[in-house]
Design a protein around this motif. Sequence first.
Motif, short mmCIF file in Angstrom:
data_model
loop_
_atom_site.label_atom_id
_atom_site.label_comp_id
_atom_site.label_asym_id
_atom_site.label_seq_id
_atom_site.Cartn_x
_atom_site.Cartn_y
_atom_site.Cartn_z
N THR A 1 27.68 79.45 79.42
CA THR A 1 27.99 78.11 79.93
C THR A 1 26.78 77.43 80.54
N GLY A 2 25.84 78.22 81.06
CA GLY A 2 24.66 77.61 81.65
C GLY A 2 23.68 78.66 82.15
N ALA A 3 22.47 78.20 82.46
CA ALA A 3 21.43 79.08 83.00
C ALA A 3 20.48 78.24 83.84
N ALA A 4 19.92 78.86 84.85
CA ALA A 4 18.98 78.15 85.73
C ALA A 4 17.88 79.12 86.15
N LEU A 5 16.70 78.55 86.43
CA LEU A 5 15.55 79.35 86.87
C LEU A 5 15.01 78.77 88.16
N TYR A 6 14.93 79.62 89.17
CA TYR A 6 14.34 79.26 90.46
C TYR A 6 13.02 80.03 90.63
N MET A 7 12.00 79.33 91.12
CA MET A 7 10.72 79.97 91.42
C MET A 7 10.34 79.66 92.87
N ARG A 8 9.61 80.59 93.48
CA ARG A 8 9.23 80.41 94.89
C ARG A 8 8.26 79.24 95.03
N ARG A 9 8.59 78.33 95.97
CA ARG A 9 7.72 77.19 96.24
C ARG A 9 6.83 77.48 97.43
N ASP A 10 7.38 78.09 98.45
CA ASP A 10 6.59 78.50 99.61
C ASP A 10 7.31 79.68 100.24
N GLU A 11 6.94 80.00 101.44
CA GLU A 11 7.52 81.17 102.09
C GLU A 11 8.99 81.00 102.44
N HIS A 12 9.48 79.77 102.43
CA HIS A 12 10.83 79.53 102.94
C HIS A 12 11.81 79.00 101.89
N GLU A 13 11.32 78.62 100.72
CA GLU A 13 12.21 77.99 99.75
C GLU A 13 11.90 78.44 98.32
N PHE A 14 12.98 78.39 97.49
CA PHE A 14 12.86 78.56 96.05
C PHE A 14 13.28 77.26 95.39
N GLU A 15 12.51 76.82 94.40
CA GLU A 15 12.72 75.52 93.76
C GLU A 15 13.31 75.70 92.37
N LEU A 16 14.28 74.86 92.03
CA LEU A 16 14.87 74.86 90.69
C LEU A 16 13.87 74.23 89.71
N VAL A 17 13.38 75.03 88.77
CA VAL A 17 12.38 74.53 87.82
C VAL A 17 12.99 74.26 86.44
N ARG A 18 14.16 74.84 86.13
CA ARG A 18 14.79 74.56 84.84
C ARG A 18 16.29 74.86 84.95
N CYS A 19 17.11 73.96 84.41
CA CYS A 19 18.56 74.13 84.40
C CYS A 19 19.08 73.64 83.05
N VAL A 20 19.88 74.44 82.39
CA VAL A 20 20.39 74.10 81.06
C VAL A 20 21.87 74.45 80.99
N GLY A 21 22.68 73.53 80.44
CA GLY A 21 24.06 73.86 80.09
C GLY A 21 25.11 73.40 81.06
N TRP A 22 24.93 73.61 82.32
CA TRP A 22 25.99 73.33 83.28
C TRP A 22 26.21 71.83 83.44
N ARG A 23 27.46 71.45 83.67
CA ARG A 23 27.81 70.03 83.81
C ARG A 23 27.23 69.45 85.09
N HIS A 24 27.23 70.23 86.17
CA HIS A 24 26.69 69.79 87.45
C HIS A 24 25.46 70.65 87.77
N GLU A 25 24.35 70.00 87.97
CA GLU A 25 23.12 70.73 88.25
C GLU A 25 23.22 71.43 89.59
N PRO A 26 22.82 72.71 89.65
CA PRO A 26 22.88 73.41 90.94
C PRO A 26 21.87 72.86 91.93
N ALA A 27 21.87 73.40 93.13
CA ALA A 27 21.01 72.90 94.20
C ALA A 27 19.55 72.90 93.78
#
Length: 563
Positions: free
Chosen positions: A430-456
């Motif tokens: 149904t969908g897939a998403a990739l998060y990568m570390r942006r800094d010491e405190h957060e992970f950033e969504l770099v790619r999202c495919v398939g899902w009707r509503h994009e995750p955070a």
Amino acid sequence: MLRVITVTALTVFFCITYFPDLLRVVGRPNGDWGFRTDGVTITTVTPNSPAQRAGIHPGDRIDLSTLPDRVRWATTGGLAFAPGDVLTFEVWKHGRFEPVTLRAMRERTVPAFIVIREFAFAVPLIIGIFLVLLRPSPITWGFFLFSLAAGGVPPTSVLATKILPWLPSVLWNRVYIVLLYVLPKTGLALFAFALARRPFSAWRATAIAVVAALGIIATVPFFIKNDNYGWPQLTAWCDVLAYMIALVGLFDAYSHVNIRLRQRLHWIAAGFLFWVVIDVIDSLLWPAYEPYWIHTTIDASQVIFPLTVAYAIFRERVVDINFVVSRTLVYGLLTAGIVAIFALIDLFLSRTMESRLSLPVDIIVALALGFFFHGTRNRIDALVDRVIFRKRHIAETQLARAAKAIAHVDDPSAIADYLTRLPIEVLELTGAALYMRRDEHEFELVRCVGWRHEPAATLATSDPLVAFINSELTCVRVNDVPMREAPPDRHDAQVLAIPLVFRRELAGFAVYGAHEDGADLDADDEQALVPLVNNAAATYDHLEAEALRAEVQALRSLRPVVS
């Protein structure tokens, strides 16, 4: 366990009600009085029959109230229990009811028609049982309930009480009528609305409940009049309204599923519409007692819809059995086959050889079979994968090749595609998403495919999912993570998170949804995805190291400026 008990109980009940009819073709035919009745008047009289010879004509009023319940139900159903049975009832003649006695002749039904009618009952039921046991879901439960009477109801049949005289005939028939008029209609509506793969909102649940209520309403006259007919006009209109609601469910599903699945519903939609038209015609004809071949044709044609459902499931993968049938079940069946082969060999040896030689030969045969199957184990595994789990085998092969190819990718954006688009296309997720570390405190969504509503767009390291992944550095089932908010759409539910680890630190993670057919990601899916994600992590790490090396070389190339 409850599922198996429910399926077994309903299956046994309907089989006991239907299958005794086959005895009519193996030496236990019905008798025939030569007339058909709606319980009040004679509707038809067969030429050269006991009824015609007794002077009975269509339109004559009759009184069956003096007959025992079992005989009255059989008579209004158009049959005698056996040729030679005697029936005495009253017919209105010359201004009063006069007794008439008939001796039943042998029925004139063609045996092939009876077999075809039983075939029309058995095929949908077998498909329904298979689906609900292997892939329990609202879709398969709805189809199973519908399949209990998808082949229609014959105008005449051997009553179960003829074969099992200890059964309370009236009670059995009344329970059968309730189940017959309520469960298949409700199951059809449930099947139609569940195809949308959306949570049952209030109006959808209400529509299914209305269909069940219509079935109950249609049964009321049977209990008031205490006969085999009820109120045919009411039954026909209840059927028409129930099928209209089911059609609304089908259109609702068709309008809400994605384009790829919508194309796969074409076969189901065509078969569904055909079945509704045929069954409405059948309801409007009842109880006209059309020739048996006409009713047989109607019953046989109703098998088309269950067959289109089976075709759509196995060919178009509306519900993907390849991802549901477990290897444990398949190898269990293979083991049972091997044991059966050994048992047959043992039986043959015990009957053809002396007892003192039988045991040593059994041991030799068992060892030979063991060494044979051990030596061919890899071939058997490959054959099972290619034949029974063909789709899964192809998907695993493609993911394995992608895991090798990703090591040669030098573009981070392409790596993100390998981790999101590729699994969706290969495993039909149904969908897939990739998060990568942006800094010491957060992970950033770099790619999202398939899902009707994009995750955070970002996830803090304190997010429960991130914390669980960071603490375990292994695959995490999203449903096992507490304090997670439910997605706005069931289609967008995240199922599995796989970490990307650089030098024992969490650098990112990929999140995957379930299969489009609703099946969860199992251990085999996880085993196929992990090498891809691990190799992607190694490639990311390599690219980062190369970038650092290039930066160091650039810094070393700088020369101090001497004034």
